[in-house]
Design an enzyme around this catalytic site. Sequence first.
Site, PDB file in Angstrom:
ATOM      1  N   ASN A   9       8.513 -17.185   7.763  1.00  0.00           N
ATOM      2  CA  ASN A   9       9.386 -17.294   8.416  1.00  0.00           C
ATOM      3  C   ASN A   9      10.778 -17.662   7.138  1.00  0.00           C
ATOM      4  O   ASN A   9      10.721 -18.789   6.132  1.00  0.00           O
ATOM      5  CB  ASN A   9       9.536 -19.121   8.873  1.00  0.00           C
ATOM      6  CG  ASN A   9      10.882 -19.597   9.714  1.00  0.00           C
ATOM      7  OD1 ASN A   9      12.143 -18.826   9.475  1.00  0.00           O
ATOM      8  ND2 ASN A   9      11.140 -20.673  10.185  1.00  0.00           N
ATOM      9  N   TRP A  10      11.584 -16.539   7.200  1.00  0.00           N
ATOM     10  CA  TRP A  10      12.602 -16.284   6.288  1.00  0.00           C
ATOM     11  C   TRP A  10      13.824 -16.830   7.072  1.00  0.00           C
ATOM     12  O   TRP A  10      14.768 -18.000   5.690  1.00  0.00           O
ATOM     13  CB  TRP A  10      13.461 -15.044   6.060  1.00  0.00           C
ATOM     14  CG  TRP A  10      12.008 -13.930   5.502  1.00  0.00           C
ATOM     15  CD1 TRP A  10      10.525 -14.242   5.282  1.00  0.00           C
ATOM     16  CD2 TRP A  10      11.817 -12.592   5.300  1.00  0.00           C
ATOM     17  NE1 TRP A  10       9.708 -13.070   4.879  1.00  0.00           N
ATOM     18  CE2 TRP A  10      10.545 -11.912   5.022  1.00  0.00           C
ATOM     19  CE3 TRP A  10      13.004 -12.140   4.949  1.00  0.00           C
ATOM     20  CZ2 TRP A  10      10.861 -10.838   4.403  1.00  0.00           C
ATOM     21  CZ3 TRP A  10      13.105 -10.330   5.327  1.00  0.00           C
ATOM     22  CH2 TRP A  10      11.800  -9.990   4.709  1.00  0.00           C
ATOM     23  N   LYS A  11      14.584 -18.079   8.288  1.00  0.00           N
ATOM     24  CA  LYS A  11      15.516 -18.331   8.147  1.00  0.00           C
ATOM     25  C   LYS A  11      16.949 -17.844   7.446  1.00  0.00           C
ATOM     26  O   LYS A  11      16.962 -16.837   8.424  1.00  0.00           O
ATOM     27  CB  LYS A  11      15.303 -20.145   7.627  1.00  0.00           C
ATOM     28  CG  LYS A  11      13.378 -20.631   7.853  1.00  0.00           C
ATOM     29  CD  LYS A  11      14.292 -22.440   7.171  1.00  0.00           C
ATOM     30  CE  LYS A  11      12.387 -22.509   7.301  1.00  0.00           C
ATOM     31  NZ  LYS A  11      12.407 -23.949   7.069  1.00  0.00           N
ATOM     32  N   HIS A  95      10.477 -24.225  17.119  1.00  0.00           N
ATOM     33  CA  HIS A  95      11.414 -24.321  15.428  1.00  0.00           C
ATOM     34  C   HIS A  95      12.050 -25.588  15.145  1.00  0.00           C
ATOM     35  O   HIS A  95      12.741 -25.395  16.097  1.00  0.00           O
ATOM     36  CB  HIS A  95      11.554 -23.666  13.871  1.00  0.00           C
ATOM     37  CG  HIS A  95      11.557 -23.963  12.846  1.00  0.00           C
ATOM     38  ND1 HIS A  95      12.431 -25.218  12.392  1.00  0.00           N
ATOM     39  CD2 HIS A  95      10.766 -23.583  12.320  1.00  0.00           C
ATOM     40  CE1 HIS A  95      11.922 -24.868  11.105  1.00  0.00           C
ATOM     41  NE2 HIS A  95      10.957 -24.678  10.784  1.00  0.00           N
ATOM     42  N   GLU A  97      14.208 -27.359  13.470  1.00  0.00           N
ATOM     43  CA  GLU A  97      15.208 -26.901  13.039  1.00  0.00           C
ATOM     44  C   GLU A  97      16.097 -26.505  13.989  1.00  0.00           C
ATOM     45  O   GLU A  97      17.814 -26.453  14.509  1.00  0.00           O
ATOM     46  CB  GLU A  97      15.540 -25.838  11.819  1.00  0.00           C
ATOM     47  CG  GLU A  97      15.124 -25.889  10.296  1.00  0.00           C
ATOM     48  CD  GLU A  97      15.134 -25.760   9.736  1.00  0.00           C
ATOM     49  OE1 GLU A  97      15.106 -24.431   9.807  1.00  0.00           O
ATOM     50  OE2 GLU A  97      14.517 -24.997   8.336  1.00  0.00           O
ATOM     51  N   GLU A 167       4.170 -28.592  12.623  1.00  0.00           N
ATOM     52  CA  GLU A 167       4.818 -28.383  11.188  1.00  0.00           C
ATOM     53  C   GLU A 167       5.669 -30.122  11.480  1.00  0.00           C
ATOM     54  O   GLU A 167       6.267 -30.341  11.874  1.00  0.00           O
ATOM     55  CB  GLU A 167       6.119 -27.627  11.647  1.00  0.00           C
ATOM     56  CG  GLU A 167       5.410 -25.999  11.413  1.00  0.00           C
ATOM     57  CD  GLU A 167       6.688 -25.000  10.613  1.00  0.00           C
ATOM     58  OE1 GLU A 167       6.312 -24.354   9.907  1.00  0.00           O
ATOM     59  OE2 GLU A 167       8.398 -24.902  11.229  1.00  0.00           O
ATOM     60  N   GLY A 173      10.992 -28.403   3.649  1.00  0.00           N
ATOM     61  CA  GLY A 173      11.258 -27.829   2.971  1.00  0.00           C
ATOM     62  C   GLY A 173      11.503 -29.171   2.286  1.00  0.00           C
ATOM     63  O   GLY A 173      12.215 -29.427   1.487  1.00  0.00           O
ATOM     64  N   SER A 213       5.956 -27.498   3.486  1.00  0.00           N
ATOM     65  CA  SER A 213       5.154 -27.192   2.182  1.00  0.00           C
ATOM     66  C   SER A 213       4.357 -26.297   1.783  1.00  0.00           C
ATOM     67  O   SER A 213       3.718 -26.881   1.307  1.00  0.00           O
ATOM     68  CB  SER A 213       5.818 -28.056   1.542  1.00  0.00           C
ATOM     69  OG  SER A 213       7.438 -29.102   1.520  1.00  0.00           O
ATOM     70  N   GLY A 234       7.819 -21.323   4.956  1.00  0.00           N
ATOM     71  CA  GLY A 234       9.445 -21.122   5.341  1.00  0.00           C
ATOM     72  C   GLY A 234       9.731 -20.918   3.488  1.00  0.00           C
ATOM     73  O   GLY A 234       9.303 -19.183   3.196  1.00  0.00           O
ATOM     74  N   GLY A 235       9.703 -21.515   2.359  1.00  0.00           N
ATOM     75  CA  GLY A 235      10.404 -21.379   0.681  1.00  0.00           C
ATOM     76  C   GLY A 235       9.830 -20.657  -0.036  1.00  0.00           C
ATOM     77  O   GLY A 235      10.211 -19.600  -0.154  1.00  0.00           O
TER      78      GLY A 235
HETATM   79  P1  PGA Z   1       8.991 -24.676   4.088  1.00  0.00           P
HETATM   80  O1  PGA Z   1       9.602 -24.487   5.674  1.00  0.00           O
HETATM   81  O2  PGA Z   1       7.929 -23.693   3.897  1.00  0.00           O
HETATM   82  O3  PGA Z   1      10.169 -24.190   3.337  1.00  0.00           O
HETATM   83  O4  PGA Z   1       8.546 -26.169   4.661  1.00  0.00           O
HETATM   84  C1  PGA Z   1       8.454 -24.145   6.738  1.00  0.00           C
HETATM   85  C2  PGA Z   1       8.378 -23.956   7.572  1.00  0.00           C
HETATM   86  O5  PGA Z   1       9.832 -24.547   8.090  1.00  0.00           O
HETATM   87  O6  PGA Z   1       8.855 -23.188   8.658  1.00  0.00           O
END
Ligand code: PGA
Length: 257
Positions: A9-11, A95, A97, A167, A173, A213, A234-235
């Site tokens: 997930n590149w956001k 998600h 967010e 999640e 993050g 993470s 994500g990251g």
């Molecule tokens: P993260 O994000 O790996 O940076 O913690 C995961 C996500 O939000 O899908």
Amino acid sequence: MRKFIVAGNWKMNTTPKSGKQLVKDVLKKTKPENVKVIFGPPFTHLLQTQKQLKGHKGFFAAAQNMHQEDRGAYTGEISVEMLEDIGAKFVIIGHSERRLYFKETNALLLAKTKKAILHNRKVIFCCGEPLAVREKGTHFQYVMRQLSATIFKLSPEEFKQVIIAYEPIWAIGTGRTASPEQAQDMHFAIRAAIKKKMNEDLASGTSILYGGSVKPSNALEIFKQPDVDGGLVGGASLHADDFVAIIEAAKKTDRGR
Ligand code: PGA
């Protein structure tokens, strides 16, 4: 048999140019074999990613969001027909967010999910509790409430198109990952709930990904858990070497899915 999946997930990160390079680097360094690998770029380069993946078996592209209506006066939004037209098979819905910053409610997420499924998209549906809930010890009830208000309202036929991503918000993050046991316990509970609300086949056939993470140093331990069927990353998905290392960890579990 459920699929083992590593999804990135590149956001709101990368540009069309840097995203193109990232996909190129990953394609050069690994083959998915028994794992499905999904890239989730921003909309500006989703079509480009889709084109880059042509002919690369086991790689797919996902949208990070979509609107619940077919079309119309919804400035700034993307419809499921647009995703269908470019061939993006997957869409991430719910998600944390999106729930937090864009105030997406369970009712809205259910509408989006139904629309995506109606158009034959596969939905990566996210759930997970905030830190205060985890500390209070009511995280199982919290996640079950999220699922009961959304994907557990689908018909079993619709539910076939769902992949779940657990999640915990406190792990997204933050560098703070759920322990493999914490992930396993929640995934086990989610699978048991699928059995109760849907049926046994769907319980054993639904992929449940862990997100929060995930990185090369912890991926294997998490992926080894029997009810963890991959990760939503994500990251670490923004760095080709890290993402490839996570894919390699998934392959090592060799669950033959
Ligand atoms: P993260 O994000 O790996 O940076 O913690 C995961 C996500 O939000 O899908």
